[in-house]
Every structure is written in structure tokens, then in C-alpha cells.
Motif scaffolding. Structure first.
Motif, PDB file in Angstrom:
ATOM      1  N   LEU A 155      25.343  46.701  43.445  1.00 52.39           N
ATOM      2  CA  LEU A 155      24.956  45.550  42.630  1.00 52.39           C
ATOM      3  C   LEU A 155      26.135  45.029  41.806  1.00 52.39           C
ATOM      4  O   LEU A 155      26.303  43.804  41.648  1.00 52.39           O
ATOM      5  N   MET A 156      26.973  45.917  41.303  1.00 51.03           N
ATOM      6  CA  MET A 156      28.108  45.464  40.497  1.00 51.03           C
ATOM      7  C   MET A 156      29.196  44.828  41.358  1.00 51.03           C
ATOM      8  O   MET A 156      29.924  43.941  40.892  1.00 51.03           O
ATOM      9  N   ILE A 157      29.311  45.266  42.617  1.00 50.48           N
ATOM     10  CA  ILE A 157      30.238  44.589  43.534  1.00 50.48           C
ATOM     11  C   ILE A 157      29.751  43.164  43.785  1.00 50.48           C
ATOM     12  O   ILE A 157      30.525  42.199  43.731  1.00 50.48           O
ATOM     13  N   VAL A 158      28.463  43.009  44.041  1.00 53.86           N
ATOM     14  CA  VAL A 158      27.882  41.683  44.256  1.00 53.86           C
ATOM     15  C   VAL A 158      28.039  40.825  43.005  1.00 53.86           C
ATOM     16  O   VAL A 158      28.432  39.646  43.078  1.00 53.86           O
ATOM     17  N   THR A 159      27.737  41.398  41.846  1.00 59.80           N
ATOM     18  CA  THR A 159      27.850  40.668  40.579  1.00 59.80           C
ATOM     19  C   THR A 159      29.253  40.120  40.383  1.00 59.80           C
ATOM     20  O   THR A 159      29.441  38.989  39.904  1.00 59.80           O
ATOM     21  N   THR A 160      30.257  40.895  40.761  1.00 62.46           N
ATOM     22  CA  THR A 160      31.652  40.488  40.583  1.00 62.46           C
ATOM     23  C   THR A 160      32.080  39.486  41.647  1.00 62.46           C
ATOM     24  O   THR A 160      32.810  38.526  41.352  1.00 62.46           O
ATOM     25  N   ALA A 161      31.613  39.680  42.886  1.00 60.60           N
ATOM     26  CA  ALA A 161      32.126  38.887  44.009  1.00 60.60           C
ATOM     27  C   ALA A 161      31.514  37.501  44.143  1.00 60.60           C
ATOM     28  O   ALA A 161      32.127  36.606  44.737  1.00 60.60           O
ATOM     29  N   VAL A 162      30.296  37.283  43.616  1.00 58.15           N
ATOM     30  CA  VAL A 162      29.645  35.982  43.826  1.00 58.15           C
ATOM     31  C   VAL A 162      30.185  34.888  42.911  1.00 58.15           C
ATOM     32  O   VAL A 162      29.954  33.705  43.149  1.00 58.15           O
ATOM     33  N   ALA A 163      30.925  35.253  41.876  1.00 50.54           N
ATOM     34  CA  ALA A 163      31.350  34.267  40.876  1.00 50.54           C
ATOM     35  C   ALA A 163      32.417  33.326  41.393  1.00 50.54           C
ATOM     36  O   ALA A 163      32.407  32.120  41.104  1.00 50.54           O
ATOM     37  N   THR A 164      33.357  33.885  42.155  1.00 46.67           N
ATOM     38  CA  THR A 164      34.493  33.114  42.655  1.00 46.67           C
ATOM     39  C   THR A 164      34.970  33.798  43.919  1.00 46.67           C
ATOM     40  O   THR A 164      34.642  34.968  44.128  1.00 46.67           O
ATOM     41  N   PRO A 165      35.691  33.109  44.815  1.00 46.12           N
ATOM     42  CA  PRO A 165      36.181  33.797  46.004  1.00 46.12           C
ATOM     43  C   PRO A 165      36.804  35.146  45.638  1.00 46.12           C
ATOM     44  O   PRO A 165      37.696  35.205  44.785  1.00 46.12           O
ATOM     45  N   TRP A 166      36.299  36.210  46.276  1.00 48.50           N
ATOM     46  CA  TRP A 166      36.650  37.561  45.814  1.00 48.50           C
ATOM     47  C   TRP A 166      38.144  37.852  45.869  1.00 48.50           C
ATOM     48  O   TRP A 166      38.645  38.673  45.090  1.00 48.50           O
ATOM     49  N   GLN A 167      38.870  37.150  46.767  1.00 50.21           N
ATOM     50  CA  GLN A 167      40.315  37.392  46.835  1.00 50.21           C
ATOM     51  C   GLN A 167      40.997  37.027  45.526  1.00 50.21           C
ATOM     52  O   GLN A 167      41.971  37.662  45.123  1.00 50.21           O
ATOM     53  N   GLN A 168      40.482  35.979  44.861  1.00 50.82           N
ATOM     54  CA  GLN A 168      41.061  35.564  43.585  1.00 50.82           C
ATOM     55  C   GLN A 168      40.759  36.592  42.490  1.00 50.82           C
ATOM     56  O   GLN A 168      41.611  36.921  41.666  1.00 50.82           O
ATOM     57  N   THR A 169      39.537  37.107  42.502  1.00 59.58           N
ATOM     58  CA  THR A 169      39.147  38.083  41.485  1.00 59.58           C
ATOM     59  C   THR A 169      39.943  39.371  41.623  1.00 59.58           C
ATOM     60  O   THR A 169      40.375  39.962  40.630  1.00 59.58           O
TER      61      THR A 169
END
Length: 494
Positions: A263-277
Motif C-alpha cells: 500500500l505504501m508503494i502504491v501511495t508513493t507511486a501514484v502521485a507522479t511518474p515513479w521514475q521522478q520520485t
């Protein structure tokens, strides 16, 4: 009880822990701070699906290993866990090796949880925490202010643990409930917000690596990600319920742990393209995206959830580290001081204070240096897992025709015996991923050097203690370590 002309008695801990408290110890210790601080770091070079699948497979492998723990806890509910199991199936030398690596791993995780609290404060209140800079270590600025906060938070949990496992267990359960509520709330708010999209989780894997390599990179950190479920055997002597429930509690903790990580991976990845994060080099990637999408309210929820994760990790591993030290001292491996019990609370107060004192040294070395030590501690945890599965394998029988290894225990369970073999293979696999050159998850040179230093220190300390340890008969040590005198499972030369 005597050994030669020496008389001694076996010290015992009070039975105060309830089932839901033990579940909270396992779950809270397993997820700790990592699920909130590391998602962006883990996705780098791997991708969100690589992390989710890797951690899910890791949880399944931990569950295989946990079955062996269930067998041993049920029949030997004593403090010390893997230390006691290695003695049971092998000898005092192997027990020492297992205990030595466990102590390192547990104290390191106490330390890294404490420094994670300082990291969180540095993110939320940078102007306040980044004061009185002392020096720089491996590119990390060390501030006197954060050292003070780390010392204070460790001191609070030291006091809680000395007051009794009942109090610390009750607090652990409360922390876990708040943590779960925070995670579910964050994921719900982030995934339903108009500013986020599941398309940001594509591509599922990093294009620069193969999916298998990406998944294996994360599987290799499973001993670190889920270390904490093995805190259950450390507290087994203090169960206020049947030890038969231990395996169910561990399995539930692993399921919830894998869910929270995902769930925390999803929470982090949906905000912006994950490569940028994952490539921005930010102090806290998850904190950045939650603040950007949900504002101050979202950050407050995240900080509360992270604080609960840190508190559960601090508390759970302080319990475990002190119990391993207590068990090793009771078994004559460490000096008698570590087996001292508080006259009022009957807790191993000296061992608790020692573990906490070592942990508060950590912030003086900076987060990067501590990361090297924590990385190599995964090796020690994997070794302890192997000892546990090996012991379960030796205890279990294929059929009634097999020889009795133990005068009091001869369980016929070919299925669990096969699972114990799988557990041993999993443990060896973890070690291979961490130590074999060319592996996608091989330890860095700094972590490998830290591992060598710890091994050398362990050898030196053993040679110092060897004469006294060897002066006790195996029967005497069996009584002190296991609470049982008559068994024939392990063989050793005195």
C-alpha cells in the motif's frame, strides 16, 4: 542445579504478554520505519511492481521459515529464540554464533529506527533540527540537536521496557492500530485524489533491468524488511497464553506486513511518474509526494503513521535485543550482568540499558554509515533463520520408525520436515544474494567490511569467554538455556 561445585538457579521472566500484544510486536517490528521512508529508494532501478512482487515473495519465503519457528516455539517457549535453537540442535559454539549475529541485527534496528525519527523531524522541522552541526560523515551532516532527540526517544522506550513487558506490549498494540489506520487512510486519499493516477506506476519495472533481476533485488532485502516476526520467539517465555498460537500470530503479522508495504508503494507511486520520485535525490520521497497532493493534512497523517512505525520498531527490537542478551548470559555465553532482573519489575534491566546505550551511539556516525551496518546485519538474520530451520528439521521425523532425537520430543510430520528444508534453502538463498559477487543484491564494500569487522570482534570475544563457557557441562547449559535437562538432539565435544 550444579556444575562441579558451583550451584546456580535458572532465572525466569514473568508471563505478562497477551496474544494481540505479541501480534503487534511481530507486525510493528517487521514494518517499522522502512515502509514509510524507503518506497522511493526501493523503486529506483526496480520499479513499483518489482518492489511489490519482491516483497510479497519475500513474505512468502518468510512464512516458510516461520513454520519452523512455530514448531520450536510451541515446544521450547524460552527467551533467546535462535540462540537456544542452535544450542538444541548443535552446540554452544553455534549458539554463540547465532546469538552474536542476532544481537548485532536487533541493536542495529533499534538504532536505525531512532535515527529515522530524527530524519522525519529533519524533514518536517529542518530549521529546528539542523542546528549545532558537529561534523560530516560519509556525506551526511551530523547535528547535535538530532543526537539529543534520538537519545530522548530511546530513553523513553528504555524506561517503558524496564517497567515491564506488559506495559510495552500494551503500548505496542496501540501503536499498531494507529499505524494501520494511518496507512489505510493515506492510500485511500492518495488513490482517489484527482491529482493522482495509476498510470504513474508504469512502466511496472525499470526498463534498465530485467523483471527477474528487479524482483530478486528486493527479495534479497526480505530478511531486513520482515525481520521482526522472529521477535516472537524472543518473547515466548513471557507468553500469558499457549505457545501453540505463536505460528498463527506470526503468519498474521507477515500478511499485514506485506499488505502495508504494498500500500505504501502504491501511495508513493501514484502521485507522479515513479521514475521522478525515485531519482530526485530528495530527503524523503514519500513525504514530498504526500505533501504535494494532500497538503499539510496529509503530511500530518503520514508523520503520525511513521512515528507509530518508528515506535513499534524501537519497542519491539529493544524487547528482542534485551531478551537475546539475557538468554545468552543465562546460558553463560555473556557475563552474568546481562541476566540481572529488576527487583520490582522482573525485567532484564541491565540488558535493556546496554542495548539502548549502544543504539544511541548511532546518530553520531550519520545515517549513511548506519545503513552499511544495517545492510550487513541481514546476513546475520539469515544465518539465524538457517539455524532455526535446521533445528526444526532435526527435531521432526519422517515416520515413527525414525530414531528419537529427543527424549521428550519426537514429532512425526513429514510435511513440516520438507518445509524446514525449504526454509534452509531460502536462508542460503538470501545469503547467496547478499554475498556472491555479481548478485543483483550483493553487499557494498562498506557493508562487507563492517561484516568482517563484526565477525573478527565475535571471534575475539568468544576466545575471551571460551574457557568459562566450556567449563559447564552440556546438561547444565541445557537446563539454563532450554529449561530442560534431558535430551540428546545435539552432540558436541566439550
Amino acid at each position: 542445579m550444579s556444575s562441579g561445585n558451583r550451584d546456580f538457579t535458572r532465572k525466569k521472566l514473568s508471563k505478562t504478554l497477551k496474544p494481540h500484544w505479541v501480534w503487534a510486536i511481530a507486525l510493528g517490528s517487521s514494518i517499522g520505519w522502512g515502509s514509510f521512508v524507503l518506497p522511493a529508494d526501493w523503486m529506483q532501478g526496480v520499479g513499483p511492481m518489482g518492489v511489490i512482487l519482491g516483497l510479497t515473495i519475500g513474505a512468502a519465503l518468510m512464512a516458510i521459515i516461520a513454520i519452523s519457528y512455530g514448531v520450536l516455539i510451541k515446544n521450547y517457549p524460552v527467551s533467546g529464540g535462535e540462540f537456544a535453537y542452535a544450542f538444541l540442535s548443535l552446540n554452544r559454539v553455534h549458539a554463540y554464533i547465532s546469538g552474536w549475529f542476532l544481537t548485532l541485527g536487533y541493536i542495529c534496528i533499534v538504532a536505525v529506527n531512532a535515527t529515522a525519527f530524527a530524519l522525519m523531524l529533519k524533514f518536517v522541522f529542518p530549521d529546528f533540527i539542523e542546528n549545532m552541526k558537529m561534523y560530516e560523515v560519509a556525506g551526511w551532516d551530523v547535528y547535535f540537536t538530532e543526537v539529543i532527540f534520538v537519545t530522548l526517544i530511546v530513553g523513553v522506550f528504555t524506561w517503558l521496557n524496564i517497567k515491564g513487558s506488559g506495559l510495552s506490549g500494551r503500548m505496542q498494540f496501540f501503536f499498531c492500530l494507529v499505524l494501520l489506520l494511518g496507512v489505510f487512510t493515506l492510500t485511500g486519499l492518495m488513490t482517489t485524489n484527482e491529482a493522482t493516477s495509476f498510470s504513474n506506476m508504469t512502466p511496472a519495472f525499470d526498463p534498465g533491468t530485467t523483471p527477474i533481476a528487479a524482483i530478486l533485488t528486493i527479495v534479497a532485502i526480505a530478511p531486513f524488511a520482515y525481520v521482526g516476526f522472529d521477535n516472537v520467539p524472543q518473547a515466548a517465555e513471557e507468553f500469558k497464553f499457549s505457545a501453540k498460537k505463536a505460528l498463527t500470530l506470526i503468519m498474521l503479522a507477515l500478511v499485514f506486513g506485506a499488505l502495508i508495504y504494498s500500500l505504501m508503494i502504491v501511495t508513493t507511486a501514484v502521485a507522479t511518474p515513479w521514475q521522478q520520485t525515485s531519482s530526485a535525490g530528495a530527503l524523503w520521497g514519500t513525504g514530498d509526494v504526500v505533501t504535494e497532493v494532500l497538503g499539510t493534512g496529509g503530511m500530518v497523517i503520514l508523520v503520525i503513521a511513521l512515528s507509530m512505525g518508528i515506535f513499534t520498531g524501537l519497542n519491539g527490537f529493544l524487547i528482542s535485543a534485551s531478551r537475546v542478551l539475557f538468554a545468552m548470559a543465562r546460558g553463560k555465553v555473556l557475563p552474568e550482568s546481562f541476566a540481572r532482573l529488576h527487583p520490582k519489575h522482573n525485567t532484564p534491566y541491565f540488558a535493556i540499558i546496554f542495548a539502548a546505550s549502544v543504539a544511541v551511539i548511532a546518530p553520531f556516525f550519520g545515517r549513511n554509515v548506519l545503513g552499511w551496518v544495517v545492510d550487513m546485519s541481514s546476513v546475520g538474520v539469515s544465518i539465524a533463520y538457517f539455524y532455526t530451520c535446521f533445528t526444526a528439521f532435526k527435531m521432526l521425523k519422517w515416520s515413527e520408525n525414525d530414531p528419537k532425537y529427543d527424549n521428550t520430543l519426537h514429532i512425526v510430520s513429514p510435511g513440516k520436515k520438507v518445509v524446514a528444508v525449504l526454509g534452509m534453502l531460502s536462508s542460503v538463498g538470501f545469503l547467496g544474494l547478499l554475498l556472491i559477487p555479481g548478485s543483483p543484491a550483493v553487499l557494498g564494500m562498506e557493508s562487507f567490511i563492517a561484516l568482517v569487522v563484526w565477525v573478527v570482534l565475535g571471534f575475539i570475544f568468544y576466545m575471551v569467554r571460551r574457557r568459562e563457557l566450556q567449563s559447564y557441562d552440556r546438561e547444565d547449559l541445557a537446563y539454563l538455556i532450554l529449561g530442560k535437562k534431558k535430551f540428546k538432539l545435539g552432540e558436541e565435544n566439550n
